[in-house]
Design a protein around this motif. Structure first.
Motif, short mmCIF file in Angstrom:
data_model
loop_
_atom_site.label_atom_id
_atom_site.label_comp_id
_atom_site.label_asym_id
_atom_site.label_seq_id
_atom_site.Cartn_x
_atom_site.Cartn_y
_atom_site.Cartn_z
N THR A 54 0.81 -1.21 0.00
CA THR A 54 0.00 0.00 0.00
C THR A 54 0.85 1.27 0.00
OG1 THR A 54 -0.20 -0.09 2.41
CG2 THR A 54 -1.98 -1.07 1.13
N ALA A 55 1.99 1.23 0.68
CA ALA A 55 2.87 2.41 0.74
C ALA A 55 4.33 1.98 0.70
CB ALA A 55 2.57 3.22 2.00
N PRO A 56 4.85 1.67 -0.50
CA PRO A 56 6.23 1.17 -0.60
C PRO A 56 7.29 2.17 -0.15
CG PRO A 56 5.24 1.38 -2.78
CD PRO A 56 4.19 1.71 -1.78
N GLU A 57 6.98 3.44 -0.17
CA GLU A 57 7.97 4.44 0.23
C GLU A 57 8.26 4.38 1.74
OE1 GLU A 57 3.91 6.30 0.34
OE2 GLU A 57 5.03 5.21 -1.18
N HIS A 58 7.39 3.74 2.51
CA HIS A 58 7.59 3.63 3.96
C HIS A 58 8.05 2.24 4.36
CE1 HIS A 58 5.79 7.53 4.51
NE2 HIS A 58 4.69 7.15 3.90
N SER A 59 8.56 1.46 3.44
CA SER A 59 8.90 0.07 3.73
C SER A 59 10.00 -0.04 4.79
CB SER A 59 9.31 -0.67 2.45
OG SER A 59 10.41 -0.06 1.85
N ARG A 60 10.95 0.86 4.77
CA ARG A 60 12.02 0.84 5.78
C ARG A 60 11.44 1.05 7.17
NH1 ARG A 60 17.69 1.65 5.44
NH2 ARG A 60 17.39 1.95 3.22
N THR A 61 10.49 1.95 7.28
CA THR A 61 9.85 2.21 8.57
C THR A 61 9.08 0.98 9.04
OG1 THR A 61 9.59 4.52 7.90
CG2 THR A 61 8.28 3.77 9.78
N TYR A 62 8.38 0.33 8.11
CA TYR A 62 7.61 -0.86 8.46
C TYR A 62 8.52 -1.99 8.93
CZ TYR A 62 3.81 1.45 5.95
OH TYR A 62 2.87 2.34 5.52
N LEU A 63 9.64 -2.15 8.26
CA LEU A 63 10.58 -3.20 8.63
C LEU A 63 11.20 -2.92 10.00
CD1 LEU A 63 11.71 -5.82 7.64
CD2 LEU A 63 13.53 -4.58 6.51
N THR A 64 11.53 -1.67 10.26
CA THR A 64 12.05 -1.30 11.57
C THR A 64 11.02 -1.56 12.66
OG1 THR A 64 13.39 0.42 10.53
CG2 THR A 64 13.06 0.59 12.91
N GLY A 65 9.78 -1.20 12.38
CA GLY A 65 8.70 -1.44 13.34
C GLY A 65 8.47 -2.92 13.59
N LEU A 66 8.58 -3.71 12.53
CA LEU A 66 8.42 -5.16 12.68
C LEU A 66 9.52 -5.72 13.58
CD1 LEU A 66 7.10 -7.87 11.93
CD2 LEU A 66 8.64 -7.93 9.96
N MET A 67 10.75 -5.31 13.34
CA MET A 67 11.86 -5.81 14.14
C MET A 67 11.70 -5.41 15.62
SD MET A 67 13.46 -7.67 12.11
CE MET A 67 14.88 -8.09 13.08
N GLN A 68 11.25 -4.18 15.86
CA GLN A 68 11.02 -3.74 17.24
C GLN A 68 9.92 -4.56 17.90
OE1 GLN A 68 10.18 0.41 16.81
NE2 GLN A 68 12.35 1.00 16.72
N THR A 69 8.86 -4.84 17.15
CA THR A 69 7.76 -5.65 17.68
C THR A 69 8.22 -7.07 17.98
OG1 THR A 69 6.17 -4.34 16.39
CG2 THR A 69 5.43 -6.49 17.19
N LEU A 70 9.02 -7.64 17.08
CA LEU A 70 9.53 -8.99 17.31
C LEU A 70 10.39 -9.05 18.57
CD1 LEU A 70 10.48 -10.10 13.68
CD2 LEU A 70 8.52 -10.85 15.03
N LYS A 71 11.24 -8.03 18.77
CA LYS A 71 12.08 -7.99 19.97
C LYS A 71 11.22 -7.86 21.22
CE LYS A 71 16.18 -6.04 17.81
NZ LYS A 71 17.02 -4.83 17.67
N LYS A 72 10.23 -6.98 21.16
CA LYS A 72 9.36 -6.72 22.30
C LYS A 72 8.57 -7.96 22.71
CE LYS A 72 5.35 -3.89 23.40
NZ LYS A 72 4.45 -2.87 22.88
#
Length: 86
Positions: A17-35
């Motif tokens: 839906t928003a490929p320009e924010h993919s880096r942000t999504y990946l960072t958020g995913l990694m933070q969620t996985l750690k949490k």
């Protein structure tokens, strides 16, 4: 659906839906996985994500109707009618 597949599908939906924010999504995913303590799932999520992309590419390839495939379909249809009437 496994947890890895759920994460991969969610990531794919966001990125598509928003490929320009993919880096942000990946960072958020990694933070969620750690949490949540699921960081070991990261490689499997990547594999699932790649499978989703590959499936989409294959689906697009085979749903695209070319002139040659349409001609073949019509010829087969005519052949079946001819054989059925004989």
């Amino acid at each position: 659906m496994t947890l890895q597949q759920q994460y991969a599908h969610a990531l794919h939906d966001l990125v598509s839906t928003a490929p320009e924010h993919s880096r942000t999504y990946l960072t958020g995913l990694m933070q969620t996985l750690k949490k949540k303590g699921h960081i070991k799932l990261a490689p499997q999520i990547l594999v699932q994500y790649q499978q989703i992309i590959e499936t989409k590419k294959r689906s697009e390839k085979y749903t695209h109707v070319t002139e040659e495939s349409e001609r073949t379909r019509v010829l087969l249809e005519l052949y079946r009618k001819l054989v059925a009437t004989s």
